[in-house]
Structures are given as structure tokens and as C-alpha cells.
Design a protein around this motif. Sequence first.
Motif, PDB file in Angstrom:
ATOM      1  N   ASN A   1       8.867  11.931  11.364  1.00  0.00           N
ATOM      2  CA  ASN A   1       8.223  12.068   9.961  1.00  0.00           C
ATOM      3  C   ASN A   1       8.347  10.658   9.109  1.00  0.00           C
TER       4      ASN A   1
ATOM      5  N   LYS B   1       5.081   9.243   7.768  1.00  0.00           N
ATOM      6  CA  LYS B   1       4.264   9.959   6.974  1.00  0.00           C
ATOM      7  C   LYS B   1       4.631   9.906   5.719  1.00  0.00           C
ATOM      8  N   TYR B   2       3.903  10.481   4.727  1.00  0.00           N
ATOM      9  CA  TYR B   2       4.185  10.391   3.427  1.00  0.00           C
ATOM     10  C   TYR B   2       5.437  11.302   3.000  1.00  0.00           C
ATOM     11  N   LYS B   3       5.937  12.050   3.822  1.00  0.00           N
ATOM     12  CA  LYS B   3       7.182  12.847   3.511  1.00  0.00           C
ATOM     13  C   LYS B   3       8.252  11.955   3.565  1.00  0.00           C
TER      14      LYS B   3
ATOM     15  N   ILE C   1       8.550   9.254   1.819  1.00  0.00           N
ATOM     16  CA  ILE C   1       8.939   8.805   0.747  1.00  0.00           C
ATOM     17  C   ILE C   1      10.093   9.352  -0.157  1.00  0.00           C
ATOM     18  N   SER C   2      10.445  10.589   0.105  1.00  0.00           N
ATOM     19  CA  SER C   2      11.558  10.933  -0.406  1.00  0.00           C
ATOM     20  C   SER C   2      12.903  10.371  -0.228  1.00  0.00           C
TER      21      SER C   2
ATOM     22  N   GLU D   1      -1.858   5.494   7.090  1.00  0.00           N
ATOM     23  CA  GLU D   1      -0.791   6.241   6.404  1.00  0.00           C
ATOM     24  C   GLU D   1       0.369   5.521   6.958  1.00  0.00           C
ATOM     25  N   GLU D   2       0.525   5.544   8.169  1.00  0.00           N
ATOM     26  CA  GLU D   2       1.770   4.956   8.897  1.00  0.00           C
ATOM     27  C   GLU D   2       2.220   3.657   8.681  1.00  0.00           C
TER      28      GLU D   2
ATOM     29  N   LEU E   1       0.750   1.944   5.954  1.00  0.00           N
ATOM     30  CA  LEU E   1       1.350   2.084   4.401  1.00  0.00           C
ATOM     31  C   LEU E   1       2.729   2.174   4.400  1.00  0.00           C
ATOM     32  N   MET E   2       3.227   3.314   5.054  1.00  0.00           N
ATOM     33  CA  MET E   2       4.685   3.589   4.911  1.00  0.00           C
ATOM     34  C   MET E   2       5.706   2.470   5.469  1.00  0.00           C
TER      35      MET E   2
ATOM     36  N   LEU F   1       5.701   0.181   2.497  1.00  0.00           N
ATOM     37  CA  LEU F   1       6.323   0.692   1.528  1.00  0.00           C
ATOM     38  C   LEU F   1       7.886   0.453   1.856  1.00  0.00           C
ATOM     39  N   THR F   2       8.372   0.905   2.982  1.00  0.00           N
ATOM     40  CA  THR F   2       9.840   0.587   3.484  1.00  0.00           C
ATOM     41  C   THR F   2      10.474  -0.771   3.390  1.00  0.00           C
TER      42      THR F   2
END
Length: 230
Positions: free
Chosen positions: A39, A42-44, A46-47, A124-125, A127-128, A131-132
Amino acid sequence: MRMKIGYQDHQFLLFQSLITCTYFAAILLFLYFSGNIYNVGKYKFISILIIIVLAEFVKIFLANLQLEQLPTVKVEQNYLNKTKRNVTKFIKDTLKFSTVAAITIFIYFIVIVLFGAPLLTHHEETLMLALTLTTLTLIPTTFHLGIENMLILFTGSQSLPHGILLESITLNIKAVICGTWCSAFVIPLDWDRPWQAWPIPCIIGALLGCFAGHFITLIKVLMLRLKKKR
């Protein structure tokens, strides 16, 4: 958003590197044994990034508590004026940081696409991953150096005072980028493993790179302290 700390102290770096290595190892083990490794794109995920940001903030906050020297006498009016200025500065710095963070995410996204990420799919992938990379490079640098010095470091517009803290931050950025880039080579291999899916190897590589950067700093500081004792 600036954490104004006047230290380049071996003891702090030892504490920081040890804590970072510990919680990064815990995150990697959790992702592996819980099955959440699939995951990370995925946006999950983000946590997990939020946990990393909070952990970095807590480390700097604790260092501030130890190093902050409170004045023994304060004039009430001057204190209120200073508080107002601090609030205004905090709002300005927060807006500036938000703008820089958004631009950094966009730049990482574009660079990742230029290096071969899908352009029309897997947004999505990608972008994550952007973000990372922002979380692991931009945010710790800002917490340690402040927004102005972070911009100087990232743009290379001028030289910053040389020191062990700056070396550690620069090493961490290089380790994250290198870990991301090196891990990408497993994606096109025909092993047909689920963890080869875009961008799982790159995000795990970025996390491993961050862990490695802090681990190297930890070893360097321990060696310096041992050398001083001798």
C-alpha cells in the motif's frame, strides 16, 4: 515553521540518528510483517508519512527544550509585542513553507515522470513517491535549518556555514535520492513479484536510503566521540 536551534553538537546528532534509525526500522518492519508494503504507493501511506513528520518535529522540539535559555526578567509590553511578531512570522513562514512544499512535490513529480514513470496512468502512485521524497528531504531540512537556509541549500544560491549538522542533512538527502534511484532497477525485471509494482521499490528504497544516511551519521559521530576520548 523555522526551528531556530544553534547547535551542531555531536550529542544531539547521536540522539537524533539513533532515534531515527530506531523508528525507521520499526516502520519498515511494520510495513513488511503487516502486509502494508503493497500500500506504500496508495493514499493510505500518507498516515506513515504523517508519523515521520511528527517524529521529526518531536525530535527538534525536545532539542529546543534542552537548549532554550529563558530570560529571567521580561517587560510585559515587550513580551506581548514579541509574541505578536512571532505569531506573524509563524504565519508567514507557514505560508512560505506550504508554497515551497507544493512546488517541491510538483518538481519531484515532473522529474519522476522524466525518469520513466507513467505519464498518463498511475498518477496516485507517482504522487505518493513525490510526497515521500518531499517528506524525507524537504521537511527535516526545514525543521533543522529554517526555511531560508533550506532554500539556500536546495537552490545552491550561496554557501552555508560548514558543520557536522549540515553534513548530516546533505548526506541524508543524497542517501534518499540514491536509494530511490537504485531501487528502481528491480521494477522492469521479469520476476513477477507483487512488490515490483510501481512505485513500491522506489518508496522502500527512499526509506532505506534515509535509514542508511542516519546510520552512517550515527557511526561517524560514535567514531568521533571515541577518537576524542582517546
